[in-house]
Design a protein around this motif. Structure first.
Motif, PDB file in Angstrom:
ATOM      1  N   GLY A 117       0.838  -1.177   0.000  1.00 46.24           N
ATOM      2  CA  GLY A 117       0.000   0.000   0.000  1.00 46.24           C
ATOM      3  C   GLY A 117       0.879   1.234   0.000  1.00 46.24           C
ATOM      4  N   PRO A 118       0.360   2.363   0.473  1.00 43.76           N
ATOM      5  CA  PRO A 118       1.159   3.587   0.505  1.00 43.76           C
ATOM      6  C   PRO A 118       2.384   3.449   1.413  1.00 43.76           C
ATOM      7  CG  PRO A 118      -1.173   4.059   0.850  1.00 43.76           C
ATOM      8  CD  PRO A 118      -1.019   2.584   0.933  1.00 43.76           C
ATOM      9  N   GLU A 119       3.517   3.958   0.944  1.00 40.03           N
ATOM     10  CA  GLU A 119       4.780   3.939   1.686  1.00 40.03           C
ATOM     11  C   GLU A 119       5.063   2.526   2.199  1.00 40.03           C
ATOM     12  OE1 GLU A 119       5.828   7.516   3.916  1.00 40.03           O
ATOM     13  OE2 GLU A 119       3.839   8.294   3.437  1.00 40.03           O
ATOM     14  N   ASP A 120       5.174   2.319   3.529  1.00 36.61           N
ATOM     15  CA  ASP A 120       5.519   0.964   3.996  1.00 36.61           C
ATOM     16  C   ASP A 120       4.280   0.132   4.324  1.00 36.61           C
ATOM     17  OD1 ASP A 120       4.698   2.049   6.509  1.00 36.61           O
ATOM     18  OD2 ASP A 120       6.008   0.613   7.530  1.00 36.61           O
ATOM     19  N   THR A 121       3.089   0.651   4.063  1.00 31.96           N
ATOM     20  CA  THR A 121       1.855  -0.063   4.384  1.00 31.96           C
ATOM     21  C   THR A 121       1.756  -1.352   3.564  1.00 31.96           C
ATOM     22  OG1 THR A 121       0.766   2.047   4.824  1.00 31.96           O
ATOM     23  CG2 THR A 121      -0.655   0.132   4.495  1.00 31.96           C
ATOM     24  N   VAL A 122       1.308  -2.419   4.217  1.00 33.87           N
ATOM     25  CA  VAL A 122       1.088  -3.691   3.526  1.00 33.87           C
ATOM     26  C   VAL A 122      -0.262  -4.261   3.938  1.00 33.87           C
ATOM     27  CG1 VAL A 122       3.541  -4.231   3.308  1.00 33.87           C
ATOM     28  CG2 VAL A 122       2.282  -5.046   5.304  1.00 33.87           C
ATOM     29  N   TYR A 123      -0.840  -5.044   2.999  1.00 35.06           N
ATOM     30  CA  TYR A 123      -2.096  -5.745   3.232  1.00 35.06           C
ATOM     31  C   TYR A 123      -1.821  -7.235   3.058  1.00 35.06           C
ATOM     32  CZ  TYR A 123      -3.630  -1.016   2.129  1.00 35.06           C
ATOM     33  OH  TYR A 123      -3.764   0.350   2.095  1.00 35.06           O
ATOM     34  N   VAL A 124      -2.218  -8.023   4.057  1.00 31.43           N
ATOM     35  CA  VAL A 124      -1.923  -9.453   4.055  1.00 31.43           C
ATOM     36  C   VAL A 124      -3.224 -10.220   4.308  1.00 31.43           C
ATOM     37  CG1 VAL A 124      -0.571 -11.306   5.118  1.00 31.43           C
ATOM     38  CG2 VAL A 124       0.381  -8.982   4.977  1.00 31.43           C
TER      39      VAL A 124
END
Length: 295
Positions: free
Chosen positions: A196-203
């Motif tokens: 996602g944005p910058e260091d954002t992650v979706y798991v």
């Protein structure tokens, strides 16, 4: 139990050292850090001894608490366990699966107790909620959001190199997994992981009990959007992880209690190094999928 502290960074100064110094069943025997001046300052602040050499500290204690980046923690934990020292570790256990396995093997071979400090597992209200939900059946899905604003000017962790390198997946991902795994069961597979944005992650996780869960993890959320939420939905209805009361020092003190109890009884704690390894394996699987996620 004589315990030493390995590490002198913000987390060590704000949480580990105060908790160890104020613990009724521990003797805070000394501090070692990668910067001798920082170890001296922290030791003086809490009336204990600074060490210039980590192995010298290990020779003088029964246990160690570690507040260091995961790749450094893992190597020192192996040395400590091989020396017969009990381990009070931080999350994530290690930066790689191989390092995590080395820690668990050293713990087993050394016959020592180990506890990994997953904060929510040592906050009374949240610990009780996790245990209550684990006794329920029929969970259908869960969502966990761990959103931090770590790299702001006033954050004590803004200069953390390992957090910038490993990002939210490895820093706050362990917290989310420590809540979900006891309730929904082990992860059968990491179904998806995207940026996602910058260091954002979706798991997205597929659990052995049949439920799925989604994780939204970030260290770079807007400060006004930062916070934590875990929601479970199933046959029992909908329930939310309660907000925590008390500070991290009190929670770390409870983790120290758990280490003392495990060392005395010989019984493994649910948040031992083996659990830390399983969390590391899941994070590594998600990291592999993230590497395949290209724009």
């Amino acid at each position: 139990m004589r315990i030493g502290l390995l590490g002198t960074g913000p987390w060590a100064r704000r949480v580990h050292a105060p908790a160890l110094a104020g613990h009724g069943e521990l003797e805070f025997a000394g501090v070692w850090g990668r910067r001798a001046s920082a170890a001296k300052d922290l030791a003086e602040r809490h009336g204990t001894r600074p060490y210039d050499d980590a192995d010298a500290l290990l020779a003088d204690v029964d246990a160690v608490a570690v507040a260091l980046p995961p790749q450094v923690q893992a190597d020192l934990a192996v040395r400590a366990a091989r020396a017969g020292r009990h381990l009070l570790l931080d999350k994530p256990l290690a930066a790689t699966v191989a390092q995590g396995r080395a820690v668990t093997e050293a713990v087993r071979e050394g016959g020592v107790a180990s506890v990994v400090f997953f904060t929510s597992r040592f906050r009374p209200e949240q610990e009780a909620w996790i245990a209550e939900q684990a006794d329920q059946e029929g969970w259908f899905t869960a969502r966990a959001q761990w959103l931090g604003a770590v790299f702001t000017r006033d954050s004590p962790y803004a200069a953390s190199p390992w957090r910038r390198e490993k990002g939210a997946l490895w820093d706050v991902g362990p917290h989310a997994l420590s809540v979900l795994l006891p309730v929904l069961g082990d992860v059968r597979r990491v179904a998806a992981a995207v940026h996602g944005p910058e260091d954002t992650v979706y798991v997205v996780l597929d659990h052995v009990g049949g439920a799925t869960s989604t994780l939204t993890l970030s260290l770079t959320a807007p400060p006004a959007a930062a916070g934590t939420a875990v929601e479970l939905r199933g046959e029992s209805g909908v329930t939310l992880l309660p907000e925590a009361s008390g500070d991290a020092v009190a929670a770390f003190g409870r983790a120290a209690d758990a280490l003392v109890a495990s060392a005395r009884s010989g019984r493994r704690h649910p948040c031992d190094a083996s659990f830390g390894l399983r969390v590391t394996e899941i994070l590594a699987s998600a990291e592999t999928l993230l590497a395949q996620d290209t724009d």
